[in-house]
Design an enzyme around this catalytic site. Sequence first.
Site, PDB file in Angstrom:
ATOM      1  N   CYS A   1     -10.937   3.163  -0.135  1.00 36.14           N
ATOM      2  CA  CYS A   1      -9.245   3.272   0.238  1.00 36.14           C
ATOM      3  C   CYS A   1      -9.151   2.603   1.553  1.00 36.14           C
ATOM      4  CB  CYS A   1      -9.094   4.854   0.406  1.00 36.14           C
ATOM      5  SG  CYS A   1      -7.312   5.162   0.929  1.00 36.14           S
TER       6      CYS A   1
ATOM      7  N   CYS B   1      -4.109  -1.133  -1.888  1.00 41.18           N
ATOM      8  CA  CYS B   1      -4.553   0.249  -2.199  1.00 41.18           C
ATOM      9  C   CYS B   1      -5.439   0.426  -3.584  1.00 41.18           C
ATOM     10  CB  CYS B   1      -3.111   0.715  -2.882  1.00 41.18           C
ATOM     11  SG  CYS B   1      -2.946   2.335  -3.482  1.00 41.18           S
TER      12      CYS B   1
ATOM     13  N   GLU C   1      -2.426   8.944   8.327  1.00 40.04           N
ATOM     14  CA  GLU C   1      -0.778   8.589   8.247  1.00 40.04           C
ATOM     15  C   GLU C   1      -0.505   9.527   9.416  1.00 40.04           C
ATOM     16  OE1 GLU C   1       1.326   7.026   6.291  1.00 40.04           O
ATOM     17  OE2 GLU C   1      -0.436   5.846   5.436  1.00 40.04           O
TER      18      GLU C   1
ATOM     19  N   HIS D   1      -7.214   3.086   3.777  1.00 40.91           N
ATOM     20  CA  HIS D   1      -7.105   3.939   4.973  1.00 40.91           C
ATOM     21  C   HIS D   1      -8.477   4.319   5.579  1.00 40.91           C
ATOM     22  CE1 HIS D   1      -2.979   4.749   3.160  1.00 40.91           C
ATOM     23  NE2 HIS D   1      -2.703   5.478   4.361  1.00 40.91           N
TER      24      HIS D   1
ATOM     25  N   ASP E   1       0.985  -1.105  -0.102  1.00 39.60           N
ATOM     26  CA  ASP E   1      -0.115   0.010   0.018  1.00 39.60           C
ATOM     27  C   ASP E   1       0.817   1.267   0.062  1.00 39.60           C
ATOM     28  OD1 ASP E   1      -2.395   1.575   0.172  1.00 39.60           O
ATOM     29  OD2 ASP E   1      -2.080   1.664   2.442  1.00 39.60           O
ATOM     30  N   SER E   2       0.289   2.464  -0.312  1.00 40.91           N
ATOM     31  CA  SER E   2       1.172   3.402  -0.048  1.00 40.91           C
ATOM     32  C   SER E   2       1.426   4.033   1.320  1.00 40.91           C
ATOM     33  CB  SER E   2       0.024   4.824  -0.522  1.00 40.91           C
ATOM     34  OG  SER E   2      -0.969   4.915   0.142  1.00 40.91           O
TER      35      SER E   2
END
Length: 271
Positions: A186, A73, A152, A188, A10-11
């Site tokens: 997403c 992702c 994040e 996240h 993932d990012s």
Amino acid sequence: MDNRPIGVFDSGLGGLTVIRALERTLPHEDLIYFGDTGRVPYGTKGNDTIVKYSEQIVRFLRGFDVKAILIACNTVSSVAFEEVCAQAGVPVFGVVEPAVEAAVRTTRGGEILVLGTSATVRSGAYEQAIHRYLPDAGVRSRACPLFVPLVENGHFAAGDQLAELAAHEYLDSFIGQGVDTVILGCTHYPILRSLIAKIMGGQVELVDSGCEMAVRAAVAMDERGLLTDREEPGRQNFYVSDYSEDFTRLAGVLLEHSLAGYVEKTNIEKY
């Protein structure tokens, strides 16, 4: 039977929601996780850049002789899925189709809201996939570019004012508009699930794209004879492109166990 590890990428932190799901569904499997923390977020970048980053990560993961790759992702799954499949040499699983199938099963009136990064929304991948199953579905999309940097940076605890302000900005216009299913497009976003659910209301169902992919991947790997026959708990190794103590701390919160000693920085640009 195949005792090789599974690769997940993932990012940044978001893909850890997939790791958490894999811990439940495939507890004996070894997992290699890469989070591109040095280049997060992906959702604001152009397609060529997203493809380049994805190809570098696949080359990195192939160095571990992984038996499958899970793209944790939505941006990569929406923009670069075919490129990843062409390069991987092993089964690849993305988040779009499993999430769409779950949403189609869940919706009562065909009114579905897709929350995603700017790149995911721009790609139209979710809308196209939903309309293959439900041609008459009412699909609305909303880019939520602040959600990834908020997560994040640890802004996901209950009552976090920054997260609440962003969520109201993105969601308030959809309240009372007939939406009965929301795709968290997403990985996240499930970290903000309770906040999103509170704003949208209890009558709206939320679909966790990463969790749905983990379940799909487990079934598919079992059918292909790719699951391990070991009975002991699987091992996990975590790699990032930019190490920080915050990543280890926040990842420990999300996974509900310590990552101390398991996180290693790698120069992804050399791949």
